[in-house]
Design a protein around this motif. Sequence first.
Motif, PDB file in Angstrom:
ATOM      1  N   HIS A 298       0.827  -1.214   0.000  1.00  0.00           N
ATOM      2  CA  HIS A 298       0.000   0.000   0.000  1.00  0.00           C
ATOM      3  C   HIS A 298       0.860   1.262   0.000  1.00  0.00           C
ATOM      4  N   VAL A 299       1.989   1.205   0.705  1.00  0.00           N
ATOM      5  CA  VAL A 299       2.901   2.354   0.666  1.00  0.00           C
ATOM      6  C   VAL A 299       3.346   2.611  -0.768  1.00  0.00           C
ATOM      7  N   GLY A 314       5.264  14.407   4.878  1.00  0.00           N
ATOM      8  CA  GLY A 314       5.961  14.682   6.127  1.00  0.00           C
ATOM      9  C   GLY A 314       5.708  13.626   7.185  1.00  0.00           C
ATOM     10  N   ALA A 315       4.701  12.792   6.935  1.00  0.00           N
ATOM     11  CA  ALA A 315       4.368  11.768   7.923  1.00  0.00           C
ATOM     12  C   ALA A 315       3.598  10.638   7.244  1.00  0.00           C
ATOM     13  N   VAL A 316       3.680   9.482   7.865  1.00  0.00           N
ATOM     14  CA  VAL A 316       2.966   8.308   7.362  1.00  0.00           C
ATOM     15  C   VAL A 316       2.072   7.779   8.474  1.00  0.00           C
ATOM     16  N   PRO A 339       6.000  10.409  12.152  1.00  0.00           N
ATOM     17  CA  PRO A 339       6.571  11.577  11.490  1.00  0.00           C
ATOM     18  C   PRO A 339       7.911  11.209  10.839  1.00  0.00           C
ATOM     19  N   LEU A 340       8.188  11.809   9.719  1.00  0.00           N
ATOM     20  CA  LEU A 340       9.473  11.554   9.068  1.00  0.00           C
ATOM     21  C   LEU A 340      10.466  12.628   9.480  1.00  0.00           C
ATOM     22  N   PRO A 341      11.715  12.246   9.701  1.00  0.00           N
ATOM     23  CA  PRO A 341      12.723  13.253  10.062  1.00  0.00           C
ATOM     24  C   PRO A 341      12.881  14.281   8.953  1.00  0.00           C
ATOM     25  N   LEU A 350       9.458   5.716   3.001  1.00  0.00           N
ATOM     26  CA  LEU A 350       8.086   5.685   3.498  1.00  0.00           C
ATOM     27  C   LEU A 350       7.742   4.295   4.019  1.00  0.00           C
ATOM     28  N   THR A 351       8.267   3.272   3.353  1.00  0.00           N
ATOM     29  CA  THR A 351       8.008   1.901   3.788  1.00  0.00           C
ATOM     30  C   THR A 351       8.620   1.646   5.162  1.00  0.00           C
TER      31      THR A 351
END
Length: 450
Positions: A298-299, A314-316, A339-341, A350-351
């Motif tokens: 799905h990602v 910015g976030a998943v 949250p992504l750095p 993202l995965t």
Amino acid sequence: MGCGSGFSSSLYQLSGFDVPIAPAAPVFALVDVNNFYVSCERAFDPRLARVPVVVLSNNDGCAVARSNEVKALGIKMGAPWFKLKDLAQQHGIIALSSNYTLYGDMSNRVVMVLKQFSPDIEVYSIDESFLHVETITHLHGNAKAMGHAMRSRVRTWTGLPVCAGFGSTKTLAKFANHLAKKNAVFDGVCDLTNMTNEERNGWMTKVAVGEVWGVGRRIAARLETMNVLTVLDLLQADIKSLRQQFGVVMERTVSELRGTSCLELEEITPDKQQIMASRSFGSMLTNKQQIGEAVAWHVATAAEKLRAQASVAGAVYVFVQTNRFREQDAQYNGGLVVPLPDVSDDTRTLTTAALIGLNRIYRTGYSYKKCGVMLMELEQKANRQETLFDNPRHREQSTKIMEVLDHINQNWGRGTVRTAAAGFTQQWAMRSQNRTPRYTTNWLELPVAR
DNA sequence: TCTGGGGTCCTAGGACCC
DNA sequence: TCTGGGGTCCTAGGACCC
């Protein structure tokens, strides 16, 4: 309030005295395909004509499109298919799995035809478009004639049946379209702009308030307790008190019914603010590894859409759900925003984030039915802020790799190249037992004329 | 055995700031 | 004698759409 004439065109015609005359009042058309998915299937398989046909949702779960024959049997939109199997057998209903590749392509073809009529078009959904037509209906004689011209050209070029509604606002065009669809007397085209008030009110009395665009089940029920039962009742109700009770959306709806345009044509599709990808599993899953493969898949799907609109996330958000319909089962819904750095559009990044999230929310001892991801905090990649630990070379590499990935998957099918995390066994794959060929987009599945 | 998958907008209320 | 008030931002939840 945002309500005004709704007309901002710079197209002024000059009279013989060089006095600008008022531009024509806006006229919106709404064109939509009847029973869209079913009609797509019928366009390629004549055996489906005049027999009851349903198209099922993903996983062959619910009826999401019904032919008129099926509607006549009282089968509702969204009805769970397994409950209808007996009825289906009795009446010889043909049930097809959904074939979104086909529908998407057919949708584009319809839009191409409509654009020949007016470039001022908003593609509102897979089977509906709004058009501004006030400056062009005269080319066809009038709106009604234009509607019939659209109907016949779409039919000829795509094989699909459409209906057209015309009104001075989008909400009225929607209503006109509803009339055109439900009443044979209109022959598929209804022009409200060319109707007397008495005639229009007559029709508005015949249609329930819940059919109005923007009035859903909840609000319809509340309106009914106030004795607002029909479209005309709503049009004539006190707009101030409606605004107080239901808010600004309702106020706009009523204004639109009265002919004041509040909703503009949105010709440019804005970028998505969030991108979601999720599916129920073909069967229940308990194993974290298998669920992880579905999450990774799905990602990949969501990330492809993200890159298609040149955005970064910015976030998943990742979530898992048990089967809420099995009341005897222990229920659990878990979800987490990771949250992504640094913002990213790289499927691998993202995965990783999604799987970290899954690891946190996964609980043993449950049977899971569904999982999904949502990409959030989207922004344009071009506007991306530099960060402290930026590594331009890495970023360039990532962009290139994703380009190649998208290119291959576009040509050879989704998932041709994928992360190892997405796995190979696809234990989670949905049921799709009766999907028709991708007639228009795959050389191997072209229809054959016999 | 078996019940879809996306999206948007608006509002209310809380946190926080001055 | 007596506990401000206004603005902004964020979030959750509710409603709608197809």
